[in-house]
Design a protein around this motif. Structure first.
Motif, PDB file in Angstrom:
ATOM      1  N   UNK B 130       0.834  -1.206   0.000  1.00  0.00           N
ATOM      2  CA  UNK B 130       0.000   0.000   0.000  1.00  0.00           C
ATOM      3  C   UNK B 130       0.869   1.256   0.000  1.00  0.00           C
ATOM      4  N   UNK B 131       0.261   2.356  -0.377  1.00  0.00           N
ATOM      5  CA  UNK B 131       0.954   3.631  -0.373  1.00  0.00           C
ATOM      6  C   UNK B 131       1.215   4.051   1.074  1.00  0.00           C
ATOM      7  N   UNK B 132       2.369   4.631   1.342  1.00  0.00           N
ATOM      8  CA  UNK B 132       2.597   5.206   2.671  1.00  0.00           C
ATOM      9  C   UNK B 132       3.323   4.308   3.648  1.00  0.00           C
ATOM     10  N   UNK B 133       3.756   3.119   3.242  1.00  0.00           N
ATOM     11  CA  UNK B 133       4.425   2.223   4.200  1.00  0.00           C
ATOM     12  C   UNK B 133       5.827   2.746   4.583  1.00  0.00           C
ATOM     13  N   UNK B 181      -6.680  -0.451  -3.352  1.00  0.00           N
ATOM     14  CA  UNK B 181      -5.597   0.428  -3.788  1.00  0.00           C
ATOM     15  C   UNK B 181      -5.087  -0.005  -5.158  1.00  0.00           C
ATOM     16  N   UNK B 182      -5.147  -1.310  -5.435  1.00  0.00           N
ATOM     17  CA  UNK B 182      -4.687  -1.794  -6.741  1.00  0.00           C
ATOM     18  C   UNK B 182      -5.577  -1.276  -7.868  1.00  0.00           C
ATOM     19  N   UNK B 183      -6.889  -1.275  -7.639  1.00  0.00           N
ATOM     20  CA  UNK B 183      -7.778  -0.856  -8.719  1.00  0.00           C
ATOM     21  C   UNK B 183      -7.552   0.615  -9.056  1.00  0.00           C
ATOM     22  N   UNK B 224     -11.122  -5.542 -22.751  1.00  0.00           N
ATOM     23  CA  UNK B 224     -10.183  -5.982 -21.726  1.00  0.00           C
ATOM     24  C   UNK B 224     -10.916  -5.897 -20.382  1.00  0.00           C
ATOM     25  N   UNK B 225     -10.743  -6.958 -19.572  1.00  0.00           N
ATOM     26  CA  UNK B 225     -11.343  -6.933 -18.238  1.00  0.00           C
ATOM     27  C   UNK B 225     -10.224  -6.996 -17.208  1.00  0.00           C
ATOM     28  N   UNK B 226     -10.309  -6.160 -16.183  1.00  0.00           N
ATOM     29  CA  UNK B 226      -9.297  -6.147 -15.130  1.00  0.00           C
ATOM     30  C   UNK B 226      -9.981  -6.485 -13.809  1.00  0.00           C
ATOM     31  N   UNK B 227      -9.482  -7.513 -13.122  1.00  0.00           N
ATOM     32  CA  UNK B 227     -10.132  -8.008 -11.907  1.00  0.00           C
ATOM     33  C   UNK B 227      -9.184  -7.881 -10.719  1.00  0.00           C
ATOM     34  N   UNK B 228      -9.574  -7.096  -9.706  1.00  0.00           N
ATOM     35  CA  UNK B 228      -8.810  -7.027  -8.460  1.00  0.00           C
ATOM     36  C   UNK B 228      -9.647  -7.632  -7.354  1.00  0.00           C
ATOM     37  N   UNK B 229      -9.194  -8.748  -6.828  1.00  0.00           N
ATOM     38  CA  UNK B 229      -9.938  -9.399  -5.750  1.00  0.00           C
ATOM     39  C   UNK B 229      -9.049 -10.436  -5.132  1.00  0.00           C
ATOM     40  N   UNK B 254      -3.046  -8.854  -8.004  1.00  0.00           N
ATOM     41  CA  UNK B 254      -2.112  -9.701  -7.257  1.00  0.00           C
ATOM     42  C   UNK B 254      -2.836 -10.712  -6.380  1.00  0.00           C
ATOM     43  N   UNK B 255      -4.089 -10.444  -6.027  1.00  0.00           N
ATOM     44  CA  UNK B 255      -4.846 -11.400  -5.222  1.00  0.00           C
ATOM     45  C   UNK B 255      -5.105 -12.698  -5.961  1.00  0.00           C
ATOM     46  N   UNK B 256      -5.052 -12.640  -7.298  1.00  0.00           N
ATOM     47  CA  UNK B 256      -5.275 -13.837  -8.106  1.00  0.00           C
ATOM     48  C   UNK B 256      -3.955 -14.532  -8.406  1.00  0.00           C
ATOM     49  N   UNK B 257      -2.889 -13.984  -7.843  1.00  0.00           N
ATOM     50  CA  UNK B 257      -1.543 -14.449  -8.177  1.00  0.00           C
ATOM     51  C   UNK B 257      -1.174 -15.686  -7.360  1.00  0.00           C
ATOM     52  N   UNK B 258      -1.965 -16.723  -7.487  1.00  0.00           N
ATOM     53  CA  UNK B 258      -1.722 -17.938  -6.712  1.00  0.00           C
ATOM     54  C   UNK B 258      -2.340 -19.124  -7.431  1.00  0.00           C
ATOM     55  N   UNK B 259      -1.713 -20.286  -7.250  1.00  0.00           N
ATOM     56  CA  UNK B 259      -2.243 -21.495  -7.879  1.00  0.00           C
ATOM     57  C   UNK B 259      -3.583 -21.885  -7.279  1.00  0.00           C
TER      58      UNK B 259
END
Lengths: 344, 406
Positions: B130-133, B181-183, B224-229, B254-259
């Motif tokens: 996130x922003x601000x860390x 924050x990603x969206x 194009x579809x962009x999914x943040x979840x 990045x939430x979908x970034x897993x097997x």
């Protein structure tokens, strides 16, 4: 001792704040109302403190606060000079936020209490869960509450104290005041009216007790306490977001009351102190030198499993809670000058 | 019996509290704290981080530790909440660590990092995007590139694949801090690239039915579809998008970034583009070693969370070696070690599994290379893999300085 405070200063503060939350759920329960709205008011109080301290109460460097506040802060600093460096956020303003948060929550409680408290038992519990959920969704969507990330960088009255233990100067008097309040309430006319409503609403009404008035009153008193606790917790946690005061917290606070005992005000306090400390105690038990590896690993990885098991065990073996009025009475008889309470 | 219960319980409670706090501090190994979420609903991420950190400890100890002194990880569970993160930080600080790798979630970082800042203990955030860390304080740095730098790469890659893209549909889980924050970054990227942003659709991570959102957007013909979840909801949304007839490219957050999403959207997962801060196929000595050990232990390729946790431990180890060479760790007490370790680590350059990284004076990571992977599902529709399709060298381009406002 230093080491102890470093590790547990924060935990001790949290134990006290959770005890206030348990009391705030106990109050409506005194009047026979199973309300799970406490975390909702806790969340409102936290947002009040977070928004006020990050947006409204921050004077530009070198300037002072707007007038009535500045006099209050200066006056408080003279009678109550506890902020160590003078660099931090004035304690007086934390108290102001607690009062504002508490009053706002009391107002909200009266507004939603009038219709909601027509419901009984499990239906009231459901309605109050709905209230908590609605608040969560609202706070996710309002720009002022910072959406899902929430509000962070909440100013600290004790910026140099990593342990947060300095908050004890607010937390301990706050808890003691709440306990004294409920203790006196239990013995007052209004408190007896609450208890009469809990024991038999029909009979109490026949005796001339106004059920709506007293139920809303109990609900609002609980809301004020929860709101004040929330305002302080926001400072202790440094950050506030929609994950605070959710349905999970409702169940946890209910567990404090049920494990501790729901027939005397000491029950919720003891339940909250015990259950808040337990996961951290289990963490340390796992770290004791000389334990067999498998046992240490089980204690470390399974500490929340053990926690859940102990809660279930507590409910089964102490269905009335750990502290019941009968138990306290018996102890009093056995040894007349009883020290007030161990407090966990 | 009952009478003694209180006495016994309060005495034993006090004992337990005391014993833990009094654990003697061993002078020999150098302790590094790892405080991540090993339980709760983010445990899957935290466990990957623990594996990465443990491999790092093993790897660097085999190489000789800090000039002969071994490092020892002090691992504490933060669970998924803020209070848990603060408790875990306090515990590792009391156990005398020189620095902390953690916590898992950005929201936890906002609560726990100020604790470390006040105690003057350096923190390396392995996964706070996130922003601000880094701005929390002088002792806070991160090896996880902010979402504003990573996420846009997936959209750029989608445009390379299909330059005809015009209209973009954006979905996000509004109760998830990361997705929210990603969206924002995705939407800014879409606008900045001159594409048309269709009305943004929101959902909850607990939702299972996305028909409303999809039927809102499909008549507008998105390319194009962009999914943040997260994995479960994001996977279901992808599946229902395809089932309702969407045929264009899909970019996942990045939430979908897993097997873990393979069983959810099955064959429909095929083709999802996801930006990465780490690639197991990156070739340098340390990454090959890391990949081999990970594969040997887990039987699969290392994910991004493990790679970043490894890098977090590596930063501490190499900075400690440097500090030992220049000043000498024996001459410093714990407080001075922590203090100087913080200054030292911000000034070095590290060759990590993430590539060559360094820090800005504030503690923000400078990372040169990002990746984009595409999900490729096997014919059984149950298993699949991430295939790296694009490597983006940010340093080669005129670095589009991450605008602080983004």
């Amino acid at each position: 001792m230093d080491q102890f405070i470093t590790t547990y200063g924060f935990l001790i503060i949290m134990m006290m704040l959770q005890a206030v939350l348990a009391l705030s759920l106990y109050l409506p329960l005194m009047a026979g109302q199973l309300s799970l709205a406490t975390p909702g008011f806790f969340a409102i109080g936290g947002y009040v403190a977070a928004v006020l301290s990050t947006q409204k109460f921050l004077p530009a460097p070198g300037t002072t606060f707007p007038e009535p506040l500045q006099s209050f802060v200066t006056w408080l600093a003279t009678v109550f000079p506890l902020t160590p460096t003078g660099q931090g956020f004035p304690i007086g303003l934390v108290l102001v936020e607690m009062v504002i948060g508490g009053l706002l929550c009391g107002l909200v409680a009266i507004l939603i209490g009038l219709p909601a408290l027509r419901l009984r038992g499990i239906y009231l519990a459901l309605a109050t869960i709905a209230f908590v959920e609605v608040l969560r969704v609202v706070s996710l969507n309002l720009p002022i509450t910072g959406g899902a990330i929430g509000i962070f960088g909440i100013p600290q009255p004790f910026p140099t104290d990593a342990t947060k233990f300095s908050y004890i100067v607010i937390a301990l008097p706050f808890l003691l005041l709440c306990m004294a309040y409920v203790y006196r309430l239990e013995r007052s006319r209004v408190g007896r009216a609450f208890i009469a409503l809990r024991e038999d609403e029909l009979a109490a009404t026949a005796m001339g007790i106004n059920p709506t008035y007293h139920k809303v009153l109990a609900f609002a008193m609980g809301a004020v306490m929860a709101g004040m606790a929330g305002a302080m917790t926001a400072h202790v946690l440094n950050t506030w977001n929609a994950r605070q005061g959710t349905f999970d917290a409702s169940i946890l606070i209910l567990a404090y009351v049920i494990i501790g005992g729901s027939r005397t005000f000491l029950g919720p306090v003891v339940g909250a102190l015990l259950l808040t400390a337990l996961p951290e105690v289990l963490r340390q038990v796992a770290g004791i030198d000389g334990l067999p590896d498998f046992l240490a690993a089980f204690l470390r990885d399974g500490r929340l499993v053990i926690y859940g098991f102990l809660i279930a065990f507590g409910v089964l073996s102490f269905p009335q809670g750990l502290l019941t009025p009968e138990l306290l009475k018996r102890k009093k008889k056995a040894s007349a000058p009883l020290p007030p309470t161990g407090g966990g | 019996m009952k009478k003694s219960f209180f006495a016994v319980s309060s005495v034993s409670l006090a004992l337990m509290l005391g014993v833990g706090a009094a654990i003697a501090q061993d002078a020999e190994p150098i302790r590094i704290g790892v405080a991540v979420a090993q339980t709760s609903n983010v445990a899957l991420l935290g466990q990957e981080q623990v594996i990465g950190a443990e491999i790092a400890a093993q790897y660097f100890n085999d190489l000789g530790g800090i000039n002969g002194r071994p490092i020892e990880l002090v691992i504490q569970d933060t669970a998924g909440d803020e209070a848990g993160a603060i408790n875990a930080f306090n515990t590792v600080i009391a156990e005398g660590v020189v620095g902390i790798v953690g916590p898992t979630l950005s929201q936890q970082a906002f609560a726990a990092d100020p604790i470390a800042e006040a105690a003057r203990v350096p923190v390396i955030a392995p996964s706070n995007t996130a922003r601000g860390i880094p701005e929390i304080g002088a002792y806070i740095a991160r090896v996880s590139a902010p979402v504003a730098l990573v996420a846009p790469n997936a959209v750029r890659t989608a445009l390379e694949f299909d330059p005809e893209i015009q209209r973009v549909a954006v979905f996000f889980a509004q109760n998830d801090a990361f997705a929210t924050s990603e969206t924002g970054t995705f939407q800014e990227t879409v606008t900045a690239l001159g594409l048309e942003l269709l009305p943004v659709q929101t959902f909850q991570t607990t939702d299972t039915d996305f028909t409303t959102q999809i039927t809102n957007i499909l008549p507008l013909n998105p390319d194009l579809a962009i999914v943040s979840g997260l994995a479960a909801d994001g996977g279901n949304l992808v599946r229902q998008l395809r089932e309702l007839g969407y045929e264009g490219l899909i970019v996942g957050g990045n939430g979908l970034n897993t097997a873990n999403i393979f069983p959810v959207c099955q064959a429909f997962c095929d083709g999802i583009l996801i930006a990465q801060a780490y690639s197991y196929s990156y070739e340098n000595e340390v990454n090959s070693a890391f990949r081999d050990i990970y594969f040997e232990q887990q039987g699969k390729e290392p994910p991004q969370f493990s790679g970043q946790a490894f890098a977090g431990v590596q930063v501490f180890v190499e900075a400690l070696i440097e500090l030992d060479n220049t000043v000498g760790l024996d001459t410093l007490d714990l407080a001075a070690t922590r203090d100087q370790l913080n200054t030292t680590l911000l000034g070095l350059t590290y060759d990590t599994p993430l590539g060559v990284i360094s820090f800005t004076p504030e503690g923000e990571i400078n990372q040169g290379t990002f990746y984009v992977a595409q999900i490729s599902m096997n014919e059984d529709g149950q298993t699949g893999s991430f295939v790296f399709v694009n490597t983006i060298d940010v340093t080669a381009e005129a670095t589009p300085e991450a605008t602080p406002a983004s």
